[in-house]
Write a protein that holds these residues in place. Structure first.
Motif, PDB file in Angstrom:
ATOM      1  N   UNK A   1      -1.703 -17.144 -11.777  1.00  0.00           N
ATOM      2  CA  UNK A   1      -1.117 -16.978 -10.438  1.00  0.00           C
ATOM      3  C   UNK A   1      -1.354 -15.559  -9.943  1.00  0.00           C
ATOM      4  N   UNK A   2      -1.778 -15.430  -8.684  1.00  0.00           N
ATOM      5  CA  UNK A   2      -2.020 -14.116  -8.093  1.00  0.00           C
ATOM      6  C   UNK A   2      -0.937 -13.807  -7.071  1.00  0.00           C
ATOM      7  N   UNK A   3      -0.420 -12.612  -7.154  1.00  0.00           N
ATOM      8  CA  UNK A   3       0.495 -12.104  -6.142  1.00  0.00           C
ATOM      9  C   UNK A   3      -0.221 -11.015  -5.371  1.00  0.00           C
ATOM     10  N   UNK A   4       0.161 -10.833  -4.112  1.00  0.00           N
ATOM     11  CA  UNK A   4      -0.462  -9.802  -3.296  1.00  0.00           C
ATOM     12  C   UNK A   4       0.553  -8.720  -2.960  1.00  0.00           C
ATOM     13  N   UNK A   5       0.033  -7.515  -2.768  1.00  0.00           N
ATOM     14  CA  UNK A   5       0.833  -6.397  -2.268  1.00  0.00           C
ATOM     15  C   UNK A   5       0.113  -5.782  -1.086  1.00  0.00           C
ATOM     16  N   UNK A   6       0.901  -5.264  -0.142  1.00  0.00           N
ATOM     17  CA  UNK A   6       0.352  -4.481   0.960  1.00  0.00           C
ATOM     18  C   UNK A   6       0.772  -3.036   0.748  1.00  0.00           C
ATOM     19  N   UNK A   7      -0.205  -2.133   0.692  1.00  0.00           N
ATOM     20  CA  UNK A   7       0.046  -0.709   0.495  1.00  0.00           C
ATOM     21  C   UNK A   7      -0.132   0.020   1.817  1.00  0.00           C
ATOM     22  N   UNK A   8       0.746   0.994   2.069  1.00  0.00           N
ATOM     23  CA  UNK A   8       0.647   1.768   3.305  1.00  0.00           C
ATOM     24  C   UNK A   8       1.084   3.191   3.037  1.00  0.00           C
ATOM     25  N   UNK A   9       0.903   4.056   4.040  1.00  0.00           N
ATOM     26  CA  UNK A   9       1.319   5.442   3.865  1.00  0.00           C
ATOM     27  C   UNK A   9       0.581   6.390   4.772  1.00  0.00           C
ATOM     28  N   UNK A  10       0.458   7.632   4.296  1.00  0.00           N
ATOM     29  CA  UNK A  10      -0.230   8.665   5.067  1.00  0.00           C
ATOM     30  C   UNK A  10      -1.712   8.611   4.704  1.00  0.00           C
ATOM     31  N   UNK A  11      -2.368   7.617   5.252  1.00  0.00           N
ATOM     32  CA  UNK A  11      -3.753   7.292   4.910  1.00  0.00           C
ATOM     33  C   UNK A  11      -4.340   6.516   6.074  1.00  0.00           C
ATOM     34  N   UNK A  12      -5.623   6.285   6.050  1.00  0.00           N
ATOM     35  CA  UNK A  12      -6.286   5.657   7.199  1.00  0.00           C
ATOM     36  C   UNK A  12      -6.066   4.152   7.267  1.00  0.00           C
ATOM     37  N   UNK A  13      -5.731   3.530   6.137  1.00  0.00           N
ATOM     38  CA  UNK A  13      -5.754   2.069   6.071  1.00  0.00           C
ATOM     39  C   UNK A  13      -4.479   1.461   5.491  1.00  0.00           C
ATOM     40  N   UNK A  14      -4.237   0.208   5.890  1.00  0.00           N
ATOM     41  CA  UNK A  14      -3.434  -0.709   5.098  1.00  0.00           C
ATOM     42  C   UNK A  14      -4.369  -1.273   4.025  1.00  0.00           C
ATOM     43  N   UNK A  15      -3.869  -1.421   2.809  1.00  0.00           N
ATOM     44  CA  UNK A  15      -4.687  -1.983   1.740  1.00  0.00           C
ATOM     45  C   UNK A  15      -3.988  -3.190   1.149  1.00  0.00           C
ATOM     46  N   UNK A  16      -4.686  -4.312   1.090  1.00  0.00           N
ATOM     47  CA  UNK A  16      -4.174  -5.513   0.439  1.00  0.00           C
ATOM     48  C   UNK A  16      -4.720  -5.550  -0.979  1.00  0.00           C
ATOM     49  N   UNK A  17      -3.828  -5.697  -1.954  1.00  0.00           N
ATOM     50  CA  UNK A  17      -4.191  -5.689  -3.364  1.00  0.00           C
ATOM     51  C   UNK A  17      -3.718  -6.985  -4.002  1.00  0.00           C
ATOM     52  N   UNK A  18      -4.591  -7.586  -4.824  1.00  0.00           N
ATOM     53  CA  UNK A  18      -4.225  -8.751  -5.622  1.00  0.00           C
ATOM     54  C   UNK A  18      -3.710  -8.295  -6.980  1.00  0.00           C
ATOM     55  N   UNK A  19      -2.618  -8.905  -7.436  1.00  0.00           N
ATOM     56  CA  UNK A  19      -2.147  -8.714  -8.802  1.00  0.00           C
ATOM     57  C   UNK A  19      -2.186 -10.067  -9.501  1.00  0.00           C
ATOM     58  N   UNK A  20      -3.105 -10.216 -10.469  1.00  0.00           N
ATOM     59  CA  UNK A  20      -3.264 -11.470 -11.211  1.00  0.00           C
ATOM     60  C   UNK A  20      -2.333 -11.443 -12.419  1.00  0.00           C
ATOM     61  N   UNK A  21      -1.320 -12.309 -12.431  1.00  0.00           N
ATOM     62  CA  UNK A  21      -0.346 -12.310 -13.515  1.00  0.00           C
ATOM     63  C   UNK A  21      -0.960 -12.722 -14.849  1.00  0.00           C
ATOM     64  N   UNK A  22      -1.997 -13.566 -14.808  1.00  0.00           N
ATOM     65  CA  UNK A  22      -2.623 -14.014 -16.037  1.00  0.00           C
ATOM     66  C   UNK A  22      -3.429 -12.925 -16.715  1.00  0.00           C
ATOM     67  N   UNK A  23      -4.319 -12.305 -15.954  1.00  0.00           N
ATOM     68  CA  UNK A  23      -5.187 -11.254 -16.511  1.00  0.00           C
ATOM     69  C   UNK A  23      -4.540  -9.881 -16.472  1.00  0.00           C
ATOM     70  N   UNK A  24      -3.406  -9.759 -15.754  1.00  0.00           N
ATOM     71  CA  UNK A  24      -2.704  -8.482 -15.587  1.00  0.00           C
ATOM     72  C   UNK A  24      -3.607  -7.433 -14.916  1.00  0.00           C
TER      73      UNK A  24
END
Length: 385
Positions: free
Chosen positions: A1-24
């Motif tokens: 199962x993959x979960x997603x995160x959205x990262x933000x901050x003092x940077x040019x972009x929003x970044x979408x990251x996948x976190x795969x619970x199986x492979x860690x």
């Protein structure tokens, strides 16, 4: 199962990251241009491949509050509504009745209400109407500044909470207060205050699930204090006697703590009586104050998160331990909704680390994944999608 995160901050972009619970494993999925200093983002709804959000743009003199949506299937990101704010908007909430957002501004020193609409087709949008804004009176006005002269010269509202009683609570780093605010339709008024010890600089607060206790984190004192909220009066509320815990690790000399800041305070969503509190700037103590002596030459791998175990009634501290990360300046951390994972972020370096939370009391943190390569720095915030 993959979960997603959205990262933000003092940077040019929003970044979408996948976190795969199986492979860690963590992997970057997409980058989308973001407004300036997107320091806080919250999810409002999900429909198919579309996630909808509210975000802040943190300009020091003028900022903005905006809604936006990301369509993962079509690889698009667009702002859907926007309103201006005073300087350095810090935090907002959506009111429980879904009629408005309430925002605190750090440099503006204000608490503001923004009317919204919510529809099935467009989701949550900011209305094109003026905000309602109030300005708490600076508690140290007579002296011109608080105990920390450099940082307490005006109100600095850093967070907004809503109680089940309908009242709002606003930690103010500048005034050493948590303001209690009553909302009546489109009107806001200060109706009480929680007084934290002078020089604390309250940054974040959390309620216990029954809202009988509020815990408040001082950015400058590095102390967590507790307040009995079980009474109905909003008159001056003072700290609970016998409850105070410093969250800086023992590896930091007491005379060096003033060059660090405390950051975020979290309660576990399902395990009671445990607090997670992040520290920052431990690697930068000598850099921030070159005149200090006895600063260790060997820098730590990164900042720490304090795990504070509380008594069954939440009124005393039973123990404290620290999780040493490889993150430089932990500006943000976010628990998954089920409390299984904590994502911690390094503003100045180290990227993102994901910890699995276990133990009967939620006291065991196990690093299971990290990502820094190809990840733009300046990360201040994450949300699980």
């Amino acid at each position: 199962m993959a979960r997603k995160l959205l990262l933000s901050g003092e940077r040019a972009d929003f970044t979408v990251v996948d976190f795969d619970e199986g492979s860690k494993k963590l992997s970057i999925v997409a980058n989308y241009p973001s407004p300036e200093n997107a320091s806080w983002v919250e999810t409002t709804s999900t429909e198919g491949s579309v996630n909808r959000f509210i975000g802040l743009s943190g300009g020091l003199s003028v900022g903005s509050l905006y809604t936006f949506e990301i369509d993962h299937a079509n690889d698009t990101c667009k702002i859907t509504s926007q309103q201006p704010t005073l300087g350095a908007p810090a935090h907002f909430i959506t009111l429980g009745d879904k009629s408005a957002l309430v925002l605190g501004t750090f440099c503006g020193g204000s608490i503001a209400l923004y009317p919204i609409t919510v529809t099935d087709s467009a989701g949550l949008l900011l209305m094109d109407t003026p905000r309602i804004e109030i300005f708490p009176k600076f508690a140290y006005e007579a002296n011109g500044h608080g105990p920390n002269e450099g940082r307490q010269h005006q109100c600095h509202v850093h967070q907004i909470l809503e109680g089940k009683n309908g009242l709002l609570y606003a930690p103010d780093l500048g005034s050493d207060r948590v303001w209690i605010v009553r909302r009546d339709g489109t009107n806001l008024e200060i109706c009480g205050e929680i007084q934290v010890p002078p020089g604390t600089g309250p940054r974040h607060a959390v309620f216990t699930s029954d809202e009988k206790i509020m815990y408040v984190l001082g950015e400058m004192s590095h102390e967590v204090t507790a307040y009995d909220m079980s009474g109905k009066s909003t008159d001056l509320i003072r700290p609970m006697e016998g409850f105070s815990v410093n969250i800086i690790p023992s590896s930091v000399h007491a005379d060096h703590q003033f060059m660090m800041d405390s950051a975020e305070l979290s309660l576990h969503p399902t395990i009671p009586n445990v607090l997670y509190v992040s520290n920052r700037w431990e690697k930068h103590i000598a850099e921030r104050e070159p005149r200090l002596t006895n600063v260790p030459e060997k820098l730590p791998s990164g900042d720490t998160v304090a795990v504070v175990l509380l008594s069954s009634d939440g009124k005393s501290v039973e123990g404290i331990s620290h999780v040493r990360t490889s993150l430089d300046t932990i500006r943000g951390m976010r628990l998954s909704d089920d409390g299984k994972y904590m994502a911690a972020l390094g503003q100045e370096g180290g990227g993102i680390e994901v910890y699995e939370i276990s133990g009967e009391r939620g006291e065991v943190w196990t690093l299971i994944s990290s990502l820094s390569e190809d990840l733009e720095s300046g990360i201040k915030h994450a949300v699980w999608l």
